[in-house]
Design an enzyme around this catalytic site. Structure first.
Site, PDB file in Angstrom:
ATOM      1  CE  LYS A 197      -1.817   2.758   3.205  1.00 17.77           C
ATOM      2  NZ  LYS A 197      -1.944   4.001   2.441  1.00 17.77           N
TER       3      LYS A 197
ATOM      4  CD  GLU B 292       9.967  11.845  12.299  1.00 17.19           C
ATOM      5  OE1 GLU B 292       8.953  11.199  12.617  1.00 17.19           O
ATOM      6  OE2 GLU B 292      10.888  11.377  11.613  1.00 17.19           O
TER       7      GLU B 292
HETATM    8  P1  NDP Z   1       1.887   7.721   8.864  1.00 19.31           P
HETATM    9  O1  NDP Z   1       2.716   6.880   9.735  1.00 19.31           O
HETATM   10  O2  NDP Z   1       0.496   8.020   9.285  1.00 19.31           O
HETATM   11  O3  NDP Z   1       1.797   7.094   7.382  1.00 19.31           O
HETATM   12  C1  NDP Z   1       2.680   6.155   6.838  1.00 19.31           C
HETATM   13  C2  NDP Z   1       1.893   5.070   6.109  1.00 19.31           C
HETATM   14  O4  NDP Z   1       1.058   4.382   7.045  1.00 19.31           O
HETATM   15  C3  NDP Z   1       0.955   5.602   5.037  1.00 19.31           C
HETATM   16  O5  NDP Z   1       0.862   4.680   3.976  1.00 19.31           O
HETATM   17  C4  NDP Z   1      -0.359   5.681   5.772  1.00 19.31           C
HETATM   18  O6  NDP Z   1      -1.505   5.649   4.939  1.00 19.31           O
HETATM   19  C5  NDP Z   1      -0.292   4.426   6.614  1.00 19.31           C
HETATM   20  N1  NDP Z   1      -1.188   4.478   7.763  1.00 19.31           N
HETATM   21  C6  NDP Z   1      -1.700   5.562   8.377  1.00 19.31           C
HETATM   22  N2  NDP Z   1      -2.486   5.200   9.415  1.00 19.31           N
HETATM   23  C7  NDP Z   1      -2.463   3.848   9.451  1.00 19.31           C
HETATM   24  C8  NDP Z   1      -3.070   2.887  10.292  1.00 19.31           C
HETATM   25  N3  NDP Z   1      -3.849   3.252  11.318  1.00 19.31           N
HETATM   26  N4  NDP Z   1      -2.812   1.586  10.059  1.00 19.31           N
HETATM   27  C9  NDP Z   1      -2.037   1.206   9.045  1.00 19.31           C
HETATM   28  N5  NDP Z   1      -1.448   2.072   8.196  1.00 19.31           N
HETATM   29  C10 NDP Z   1      -1.636   3.383   8.405  1.00 19.31           C
HETATM   30  O7  NDP Z   1       2.628   9.056   8.612  1.00 19.31           O
HETATM   31  P2  NDP Z   1       1.966  10.422   8.094  1.00 19.31           P
HETATM   32  O8  NDP Z   1       1.958  10.314   6.656  1.00 19.31           O
HETATM   33  O9  NDP Z   1       0.667  10.755   8.716  1.00 19.31           O
HETATM   34  O10 NDP Z   1       2.995  11.449   8.686  1.00 19.31           O
HETATM   35  C11 NDP Z   1       2.931  11.827  10.065  1.00 19.31           C
HETATM   36  C12 NDP Z   1       4.318  11.932  10.623  1.00 19.31           C
HETATM   37  O11 NDP Z   1       4.928  10.646  10.637  1.00 19.31           O
HETATM   38  C13 NDP Z   1       5.281  12.783   9.804  1.00 19.31           C
HETATM   39  O12 NDP Z   1       5.125  14.126  10.049  1.00 19.31           O
HETATM   40  C14 NDP Z   1       6.581  12.236  10.276  1.00 19.31           C
HETATM   41  O13 NDP Z   1       6.905  12.795  11.515  1.00 19.31           O
HETATM   42  C15 NDP Z   1       6.303  10.758  10.433  1.00 19.31           C
HETATM   43  N6  NDP Z   1       6.668   9.987   9.220  1.00 19.31           N
HETATM   44  C16 NDP Z   1       7.819   9.288   9.232  1.00 19.31           C
HETATM   45  C17 NDP Z   1       8.217   8.638   8.089  1.00 19.31           C
HETATM   46  C18 NDP Z   1       9.492   7.885   8.026  1.00 19.31           C
HETATM   47  O14 NDP Z   1      10.067   7.750   6.968  1.00 19.31           O
HETATM   48  N7  NDP Z   1       9.940   7.327   9.127  1.00 19.31           N
HETATM   49  C19 NDP Z   1       7.465   8.700   6.852  1.00 19.31           C
HETATM   50  C20 NDP Z   1       6.226   9.397   6.968  1.00 19.31           C
HETATM   51  C21 NDP Z   1       5.880  10.026   8.117  1.00 19.31           C
HETATM   52  P3  NDP Z   1      -2.202   6.974   4.370  1.00 19.31           P
HETATM   53  O15 NDP Z   1      -1.287   8.107   4.610  1.00 19.31           O
HETATM   54  O16 NDP Z   1      -2.384   6.641   2.953  1.00 19.31           O
HETATM   55  O17 NDP Z   1      -3.494   7.113   5.101  1.00 19.31           O
END
Ligand code: NDP
Length: 504
Positions: free
Chosen positions: A188, A399
């Site tokens: 996904k 972060e």
């Molecule tokens: P998320 O952790 O929410 O998203 C990462 C992935 O997980 C996306 O594909 C998202 O789907 C999916 N996801 C979201 N909620 C769920 C859930 N309940 N169960 C399973 N999968 C889920 O990160 P965000 O995009 O909201 O970003 C928020 C913060 O997270 C950022 O500001 C940053 O601090 C951190 N982050 C860290 C990353 C890294 O590389 N370590 C990458 C991205 C974010 P979808 O978005 O499609 O709903």
């Protein structure tokens, strides 16, 4: 302004917007779609299939069928390698198309995506592919009465949930080792950034990947992501994203089928500048790259600058000057842009909220700190540096995922180590010193998965990437260590005893 070549490429792209299941593009089972936007303009970009549990089920059924048939896992490693190398070649051949797609979808500067993200995506698939027929299993040191083989087998069906900050590259970090080891995958992408992965799935098929081996289900995390996390027929799940969401995967696995969980999570990585750090001409670009690369939307961003008090004034002055000179904010399709927009309006507001918190808590804003280019409709923020911060402030603890550097002074080596380690995270760090003993001591003392010495680095494909503490759980991307985690260890004990001889 976008360069005319890139604008031409953009005009010619036909996005793949349906789910990719069992070797075909298909609409979501519900027929529903959602609209994504270009973060540089705020304008609609594409209408994507809105997957749900039924689509995950269809994808897992296809992946399980492919896994059980042996069409992929049973193929000779050399043949698997050839298909994956061809897949990597096709990614390279479509570099401009994929790069422009990524820039339009995620706001990433085209100069980075064309030269780093997409070439690195291809290189990652190729590296793991090349390892396919070069890794050996083991024979245990038993006595003569038995032969015991310790073999690695694919876990079967791997689920993956990836973020929006490096859409193609994060996909490759999961797909490379998972496919090379003979697994079938249901992946996904993040809702905002599905386009490059959907095109890559098609290229994988063109390269000869059998139907069902790679399935892409776009849709929201709390529906599609949760369905993957809880699916009883997925054997392992790999996630990159926030620590908050990452920990829910452990609950889901515990509540369902105990699938293996591999987590790559957030970070608040220190860059430590010792009193004897070398030439600032070398250090300044490294420090800024660590925090501003990819707009700071990077889990390994070096967002805390822990600097010896004796070097701080000069270093900060140089950083401020170089930030203004080198880190141009603008249209990400323009080759000279180094900072594109934040991924969404909501994320821009989150970053601006942290900047407001830094001001309110008494850190000294020395550059940036505001939204820019508002007239474009895009979500741009100026590269920002806070001086004279403490490690207790929110801008030093949480972060931010934006182009915001927090400068914290120290006086002794012990204090530098304490500040560097005073965080729930442990993904990456860097240390700048001319003294090899200090470098080695600090690199061992800092609790982080990757420590760069005299450079900001995530290593390369030969080195594992994973986090200590709340930056990771059970998982590493890249290197042969990533291969191991998508396999199960099996012992095959063959009795070789002659008729009446006791076994070894
Ligand atoms: P998320 O952790 O929410 O998203 C990462 C992935 O997980 C996306 O594909 C998202 O789907 C999916 N996801 C979201 N909620 C769920 C859930 N309940 N169960 C399973 N999968 C889920 O990160 P965000 O995009 O909201 O970003 C928020 C913060 O997270 C950022 O500001 C940053 O601090 C951190 N982050 C860290 C990353 C890294 O590389 N370590 C990458 C991205 C974010 P979808 O978005 O499609 O709903």
């Amino acid at each position: 302004m976008a360069s005319s070549t890139m604008a031409d490429v953009a005009a010619g792209i036909r996005f793949r917007t349906a789910a990719y299941i069992d070797g075909q593009f298909v609409p979501a089972a519900s027929g529903a779609t959602y609209v994504t936007e270009n973060p540089a303009t705020g304008q609609p970009l594409a209408e994507i299939a809105l997957g749900d549990e039924r689509d995950v089920d269809r994808a897992v059924t296809a992946a399980r069928r492919a896994a059980d048939s042996g069409v992929w896992s049973g193929m000779s490693p050399g043949d698997r390698k050839r298909i994956l190398v061809r897949f990597a070649d096709l990614i390279d051949e479509h570099n401009d198309e994929l790069a422009v797609t990524e820039t339009l979808d995620a706001g990433k500067p085209i100069s980075d995506v064309r030269t780093l993200d997409i070439p690195d995506t291809a290189a990652c698939i190729r590296w793991h592919a090349e390892a396919t027929d070069k890794l050996y299993d083991q024979v245990a040191p038993t006595g003569p009465g038995a032969v015991a083989m310790i073999v690695r087998e694919p876990v079967g069906v791997v689920g993956a949930v990836i973020p929006w900050n490096y859409p193609a590259q994060m996909a490759a970090w999961k797909l490379g080792p998972a496919l090379a080891t003979g697994n079938c995958v249901v992946i996904k992408p993040a809702q905002q950034t599905s386009l490059s992965l959907l095109r890559m799935a098609e290229l994988a098929s063109d390269a000869g990947l059998p139907p069902g081996v790679l399935n892409v289900v776009p849709g929201p995390g709390d529906v599609v992501g949760v369905a993957i996390a809880r699916h009883p027929d997925i054997d392992a799940v790999a996630f990159t994203g926030s620590t908050e969401v990452g920990r829910t995967f452990l609950h889901h696995a515990a509540d369902t089928n105990l699938k293996r969980v591999l987590l790559e999570l957030g970070g608040k990585s220190p860059q430590v500048i010792m009193a004897d750090a070398g030439d600032l001409d070398r250090i300044v670009p490294q420090v800024l790259n660590a925090v501003f690369w990819n707009m700071g939307e990077n889990c390994s961003a070096g967002s805390r600058l822990v600097v010896h008090r004796s070097r701080k004034t000069e270093l900060v002055e140089r950083l401020v000057a170089a930030a203004a000179r080198d880190w141009i904010v603008g249209d990400p399709l323009d080759e000279s842009t180094r900072i594109g927009p934040m991924i969404t309006r909501g994320h821009l507001e989150r970053v601006l909220g942290y900047i407001a918190a830094g001001r309110a808590e008494g850190a000294r804003l020395v550059t940036g700190g505001n939204r820019v280019l508002e007239e474009t409709g895009g979500h741009f923020v100026a590269p920002t540096i806070f001086d004279d911060a403490t490690n207790e402030m929110r801008i030093a603890r949480e972060e931010i995922f934006g182009p915001v550097l927090t400068v914290i002074p120290f006086d002794t080596e012990a204090e530098a180590i304490a500040i560097a380690n005073d965080t729930p995270y442990g993904l990456a760090a860097s240390v700048y010193t001319e003294n090899v003993r200090v470098a080695h001591r600090m690199a061992r003392a800092i609790k982080a998965g990757t420590v760069g010495v005299n450079a900001y680095s995530e290593g390369d494909l030969t080195t594992p990437f994973g986090g200590f503490k709340q930056s990771g759980f059970g998982g590493h991307d890249k290197s042969v260590h990533a291969h191991a985690q998508y396999t199960d260890l099996k012992t095959i004990w063959i009795d070789m005893a002659e008729d009446d001889e006791p076994q070894a």
